[in-house]
Enzyme design. Structure first.
Site, PDB file in Angstrom:
ATOM      1  N   GLU A   1      70.857  40.100 -15.928  1.00  0.00           N
ATOM      2  CA  GLU A   1      71.672  41.093 -16.631  1.00  0.00           C
ATOM      3  C   GLU A   1      72.052  42.257 -15.717  1.00  0.00           C
ATOM      4  O   GLU A   1      71.761  43.424 -15.990  1.00  0.00           O
ATOM      5  CB  GLU A   1      70.962  41.557 -17.899  1.00  0.00           C
ATOM      6  CG  GLU A   1      70.869  40.420 -18.908  1.00  0.00           C
ATOM      7  CD  GLU A   1      70.402  40.832 -20.303  1.00  0.00           C
ATOM      8  OE1 GLU A   1      69.788  41.896 -20.424  1.00  0.00           O
ATOM      9  OE2 GLU A   1      70.658  40.073 -21.257  1.00  0.00           O
TER      10      GLU A   1
ATOM     11  N   GLU B   1      70.254  32.627 -22.105  1.00  0.00           N
ATOM     12  CA  GLU B   1      69.464  33.341 -23.116  1.00  0.00           C
ATOM     13  C   GLU B   1      70.254  33.342 -24.406  1.00  0.00           C
ATOM     14  O   GLU B   1      71.467  33.587 -24.396  1.00  0.00           O
ATOM     15  CB  GLU B   1      69.201  34.797 -22.724  1.00  0.00           C
ATOM     16  CG  GLU B   1      68.120  35.000 -21.709  1.00  0.00           C
ATOM     17  CD  GLU B   1      67.806  36.474 -21.459  1.00  0.00           C
ATOM     18  OE1 GLU B   1      67.887  37.286 -22.401  1.00  0.00           O
ATOM     19  OE2 GLU B   1      67.491  36.797 -20.309  1.00  0.00           O
TER      20      GLU B   1
END
Ligand code: BG6
Length: 492
Positions: A199, A389
């Protein structure tokens, strides 16, 4: 058949939220080891206890700016959820056997930088740490599970954060490059799928990247981003040099975003938000250079990135093989968000979308958003993509007989896998795999809670550190097993 043969089905975890053993086997401290628990439902943030430059102590919220010179510490009287987490360090054999039973052929995990280099910048690596992951990878292969390794997942070494201001400093980048050299070489032949920086688009703050002044000092925030990009490109290039078979992906939090209305002002607000939050990070890592709007922004703000000769070339040479991302929810973006009501999300905020329900933590539940996102990524970049994810954070109830009937999670999985399937079968998106988040319960990154559970495997551990860490299968375990073993054909 919609999902191609060899499609990667598995699950994802991160060392700082799962491993525990925070000082075992020669491991050093990471920033995550200094983060307390919080309470997401009641909006109580995780905290840091820091020692200020004058020697006094102070407490800051996880996302706060921390004064330059302050050093985060581990206070002996405070509970830190990452220290034991859900103890993969002592349960890895048992857990990998469960992943195999679930039908996984891939397992996404991260290497804890401080297990390999305890201070981040040590001259030589810690053999015990290297051996730990080697054993884990070998155990995965025993079951035909391919490791998918995140090189850096929210675990900046504390020494680099306290002494060098984390990723603002070139020193941290250089230490990271040494860490990449070490693990890429050591695990040649054992790992062929890699993700660089988890991220990368989420914050430049102390919690994620060891940066003290990241709000008041825009130069710091941009310099941190630059170093992260150069680090990511270095990892890609090195991985390809070490083994041309290696496949390396970026990792971006890529939720769906919609204009709140057809008012062009809302539409433009969404364009700007998507530029800032998603496409900037994708464009740099897929195309290898900063987009024009960002270059203009830096000029306007008087921000001059400190670069070394060769950095720009490295960015172009180190572009990724696939686009991997986390998807949890979507957000509506308005030009004038006041009065419309904020909605929570994966560390991003928009306004409430009247068409969608939300989780107990306020994250909107939007399966179609996943199909939208898969299409926008594929249309823009035309490289393979992977959902690394996805999942529902929820409070699970253990019944008297020990069963956990998480039908809400099964619904979430079913609807999201269905839209992935539509994206592949109908839209022609090149999707490589799916690793839902926290497929075994782990500590929440955002809140430090244990009760915010994502797993198909339950771990007996609560928010205060009580529990015997035993593992048990939730109802969703059987569901996901059926999906994986049918290669995504049986979703009922
Ligand atoms: C992503 C992270 O932000 O979302 C994970 O990569 C994190 O580390 C996951 O755990 C879910 O967020 P949270 O805050 O519910 O744990």
């Amino acid at each position: 058949m919609s999902f191609p043969k060899g499609f990667l089905w598995g699950g994802a975890t991160a060392a700082n939220q799962y491993e525990g053993g925070y000082l075992s086997g020669g491991k050093g401290l990471a920033v995550a080891d200094t983060l307390t628990g919080g309470d997401g439902i009641h909006n109580i943030p995780r905290k840091f206890i820091v020692e200020l430059a004058d020697g006094t102590r102070a407490t800051f919220g996880g996302r706060d700016e921390i004064p330059a010179g302050a050093k985060a510490i581990v206070d002996p009287d405070t509970y830190y959820p990452s220290h034991v987490a859900t103890d993969f360090y002592h349960h890895w054999k048992e857990d990998i056997a469960l992943f195999a039973e679930m039908g996984c052929n891939v397992y996404r995990l991260s290497i804890n930088w401080t297990r390999i280099f305890p201070n981040g910048d040590d001259e030589t690596p810690n053999e015990e740490g290297l051996k730990f992951y080697e054993d884990v990878f070998k155990e995965c292969h025993k079951y035909g599970i391919e490791p998918l390794v995140t090189i850096y997942h929210f675990d900046c070494p504390l020494h680099l954060a306290n002494e060098y201001d984390g990723w603002v400093s070139r020193h941290t980048l250089e230490a990271f490059e040494r860490y990449c050299d070490t693990i890429l070489t050591r695990y040649k032949g054992l790992v062929k799928y890699w993700l660089t920086i988890n991220e990368i688009n989420i914050n430049t703050n102390f919690m994620m990247n060891g940066v003290h002044e990241h709000i008041s000092n825009k130069q710091n925030a941009e310099q941190c981003r630059w170093h992260l990009f150069v680090g990511s490109a270095y990892a890609v290039k090195k991985a390809h040099e070490v083994d041309p078979e290696n496949k390396v992906g970026l990792m971006i939090a890529h939720g769906a975003s919609y204009p709140y209305s057809c008012n062009p002002e809302d539409v433009w607000a969404e364009v700007e938000s998507a530029h800032n939050m998603k496409w900037f990070y994708g464009d740099v890592q897929v195309r290898g250079y900063y987009p024009a709007w960002k270059v203009n922004y830096l000029k306007r703000e008087g921000i001059e990135l400190k670069k070394e000769p060769g950095d720009d070339e490295l960015l172009r040479e180190g572009t990724v093989d696939f686009y991997s991302f986390s998807y949890y929810s979507s957000q509506a973006i308005a030009a004038h968000p006041e009065k419309l009501g904020e909605s929570a999300g994966n560390q991003t905020h928009g306004v409430k979308n009247p068409y969608l329900q939300a989780s107990e933590w306020g994250w909107t539940i939007d399966p179609l958003g996943l199909r939208i996102v898969l299409n926008e990524i594929w249309d823009r970049y035309q490289i393979p993509t992977m959902v690394v994810e996805n999942g529902l954070g929820a409070i699970d109830k253990v019944e008297e007989d020990g069963s956990i009937n998480d039908d809400y999670r099964i619904d979430y999985m079913r609807t999201h896998i269905q839209t992935m399937k539509d994206a592949v079968e109908i839209d022609g998106v090149d999707l490589m795999g799916y690793t839902p988040w926290g497929f075994i319960d782990v500590v929440s990154a955002g809140t430090g809670e244990m009760r915010k559970r994502y797993g198909f495997i339950y771990v007996d551990m609560d928010d205060d550190g009580n529990g015997d860490l035993s593992r048990s299968k939730k109802k969703s375990f059987g569901y996901i097993q059926k999906v994986y073993k049918s290669n995504g054909e049986d979703l009922d």
